[in-house]
Design a protein around this motif. Sequence first.
Motif, PDB file in Angstrom:
ATOM      1  N   GLY A 132       0.785  -1.217   0.000  1.00 52.72           N
ATOM      2  CA  GLY A 132       0.000   0.000   0.000  1.00 52.72           C
ATOM      3  C   GLY A 132       0.814   1.261   0.000  1.00 52.72           C
ATOM      4  N   ALA A 133       1.905   1.279  -0.767  1.00 53.27           N
ATOM      5  CA  ALA A 133       2.811   2.422  -0.747  1.00 53.27           C
ATOM      6  C   ALA A 133       3.549   2.526  -2.068  1.00 53.27           C
ATOM      7  CB  ALA A 133       3.816   2.280   0.394  1.00 53.27           C
ATOM      8  N   THR A 134       4.188   3.668  -2.273  1.00 48.53           N
ATOM      9  CA  THR A 134       5.117   3.840  -3.390  1.00 48.53           C
ATOM     10  C   THR A 134       6.532   3.720  -2.842  1.00 48.53           C
ATOM     11  OG1 THR A 134       3.628   5.242  -4.676  1.00 48.53           O
ATOM     12  CG2 THR A 134       5.962   5.419  -5.165  1.00 48.53           C
ATOM     13  N   THR A 135       7.297   2.793  -3.402  1.00 50.93           N
ATOM     14  CA  THR A 135       8.646   2.503  -2.943  1.00 50.93           C
ATOM     15  C   THR A 135       9.647   2.797  -4.050  1.00 50.93           C
ATOM     16  OG1 THR A 135       7.840   0.750  -1.482  1.00 50.93           O
ATOM     17  CG2 THR A 135      10.182   0.714  -2.034  1.00 50.93           C
ATOM     18  N   GLU A 136      10.719   3.483  -3.703  1.00 53.42           N
ATOM     19  CA  GLU A 136      11.794   3.735  -4.665  1.00 53.42           C
ATOM     20  C   GLU A 136      12.651   2.482  -4.805  1.00 53.42           C
ATOM     21  OE1 GLU A 136      14.203   7.603  -5.030  1.00 53.42           O
ATOM     22  OE2 GLU A 136      15.585   6.219  -4.010  1.00 53.42           O
ATOM     23  N   LEU A 137      12.745   1.974  -6.034  1.00 53.60           N
ATOM     24  CA  LEU A 137      13.553   0.788  -6.309  1.00 53.60           C
ATOM     25  C   LEU A 137      14.975   1.162  -6.718  1.00 53.60           C
ATOM     26  CD1 LEU A 137      10.949  -1.326  -8.311  1.00 53.60           C
ATOM     27  CD2 LEU A 137      11.429  -1.362  -5.854  1.00 53.60           C
ATOM     28  N   VAL A 138      15.105   2.201  -7.549  1.00 54.00           N
ATOM     29  CA  VAL A 138      16.409   2.722  -7.968  1.00 54.00           C
ATOM     30  C   VAL A 138      16.320   4.243  -7.939  1.00 54.00           C
ATOM     31  CG1 VAL A 138      18.169   2.772  -9.771  1.00 54.00           C
ATOM     32  CG2 VAL A 138      16.753   0.729  -9.484  1.00 54.00           C
ATOM     33  N   ALA A 139      17.279   4.884  -7.294  1.00 56.52           N
ATOM     34  CA  ALA A 139      17.253   6.338  -7.142  1.00 56.52           C
ATOM     35  C   ALA A 139      17.502   7.045  -8.475  1.00 56.52           C
ATOM     36  CB  ALA A 139      18.306   6.776  -6.129  1.00 56.52           C
ATOM     37  N   ALA A 140      17.007   8.269  -8.573  1.00 55.86           N
ATOM     38  CA  ALA A 140      17.255   9.098  -9.751  1.00 55.86           C
ATOM     39  C   ALA A 140      18.761   9.189  -9.999  1.00 55.86           C
ATOM     40  CB  ALA A 140      16.658  10.478  -9.559  1.00 55.86           C
ATOM     41  N   PRO A 141      19.207   8.991 -11.249  1.00 52.35           N
ATOM     42  CA  PRO A 141      20.644   8.826 -11.506  1.00 52.35           C
ATOM     43  C   PRO A 141      21.434  10.111 -11.699  1.00 52.35           C
ATOM     44  CG  PRO A 141      19.401   8.410 -13.508  1.00 52.35           C
ATOM     45  CD  PRO A 141      18.394   8.660 -12.432  1.00 52.35           C
ATOM     46  N   GLY A 142      20.758  11.254 -11.876  1.00 55.42           N
ATOM     47  CA  GLY A 142      21.467  12.505 -12.095  1.00 55.42           C
ATOM     48  C   GLY A 142      21.188  13.065 -13.485  1.00 55.42           C
ATOM     49  N   ALA A 143      21.568  14.332 -13.661  1.00 54.46           N
ATOM     50  CA  ALA A 143      21.288  15.036 -14.913  1.00 54.46           C
ATOM     51  C   ALA A 143      21.913  14.323 -16.104  1.00 54.46           C
ATOM     52  CB  ALA A 143      21.815  16.468 -14.830  1.00 54.46           C
ATOM     53  N   GLY A 144      21.141  14.213 -17.193  1.00 48.36           N
ATOM     54  CA  GLY A 144      21.642  13.619 -18.428  1.00 48.36           C
ATOM     55  C   GLY A 144      21.680  12.114 -18.432  1.00 48.36           C
ATOM     56  N   LEU A 145      21.121  11.472 -17.383  1.00 51.55           N
ATOM     57  CA  LEU A 145      21.155  10.011 -17.261  1.00 51.55           C
ATOM     58  C   LEU A 145      19.740   9.474 -17.052  1.00 51.55           C
ATOM     59  CD1 LEU A 145      24.214   9.679 -14.853  1.00 51.55           C
ATOM     60  CD2 LEU A 145      24.207   9.344 -17.340  1.00 51.55           C
ATOM     61  N   LYS A 146      19.560   8.208 -17.393  1.00 51.44           N
ATOM     62  CA  LYS A 146      18.264   7.561 -17.181  1.00 51.44           C
ATOM     63  C   LYS A 146      18.468   6.122 -16.718  1.00 51.44           C
ATOM     64  CE  LYS A 146      17.440   5.900 -21.947  1.00 51.44           C
ATOM     65  NZ  LYS A 146      18.717   6.274 -22.550  1.00 51.44           N
TER      66      LYS A 146
END
Length: 222
Positions: A132-146
């Motif tokens: 019942g939640a939103t969980t971060e699996l992989v953190a945002a990687p930074g500008a210019g990356l996906k």
Amino acid sequence: AMPVGTRYKLYTVPVSAAQNGTRELIAAPGAAKHIAIFGGSLTGDAAGTATFKSGTDALTGAVNFAANGHLSIPLNQDVPIWLLGANKALNVVLSASTDLAGYLIYGILDSVSDAQGIYYSLVNVAVTAAAGATTELVAAPGAGLKIELFGLNVSPDVAGTMVLKSATTALTGTINLAAGTPYQIDLNPSVSNLQCAANEALNVTTVTCALTGWLTYAITAV
């Protein structure tokens, strides 16, 4: 162990692990060497959980098994599903009710670089997502990356649903999950299954169920 495979020197090992404790599946390979798991098939005889570990470090969350539930790890000879630390045994921690049986396919690698994908540098991480939640699996990687998702294997503790997201934008529809039954996106090392937008985290939103397992991803340029 029986040798199989071509790109790597691969072996099969039978698995027969008793409930309620930590069991060694593959012994530590020796100084500076790494166990790499490429595939396998495992069944739990009763409902319970199994956490796979590199020595004492978790490779997965506590994977949920239904009674006689099956965990399939499709063989991929190009890149391992799990890469263990140097000279670490592959262990599994089993709950009080579940015996584990089946087999695994593995290799012994001399370095981490030997295990990289053909085109990408792939990373395996454990998944533990609350109900019942939103969980971060992989953190945002930074500008210019996906983030690119190459493989996923998660198992719900009870019946429920999940949606994979790029931050708050849905990457999938609402996926229905059965208790203790793995949901799997097969690993293909040459092409990703899902991609997040630039510099956005990979998240999962669950309803009713909690999720455990692992995923394989890469960070690439936009």
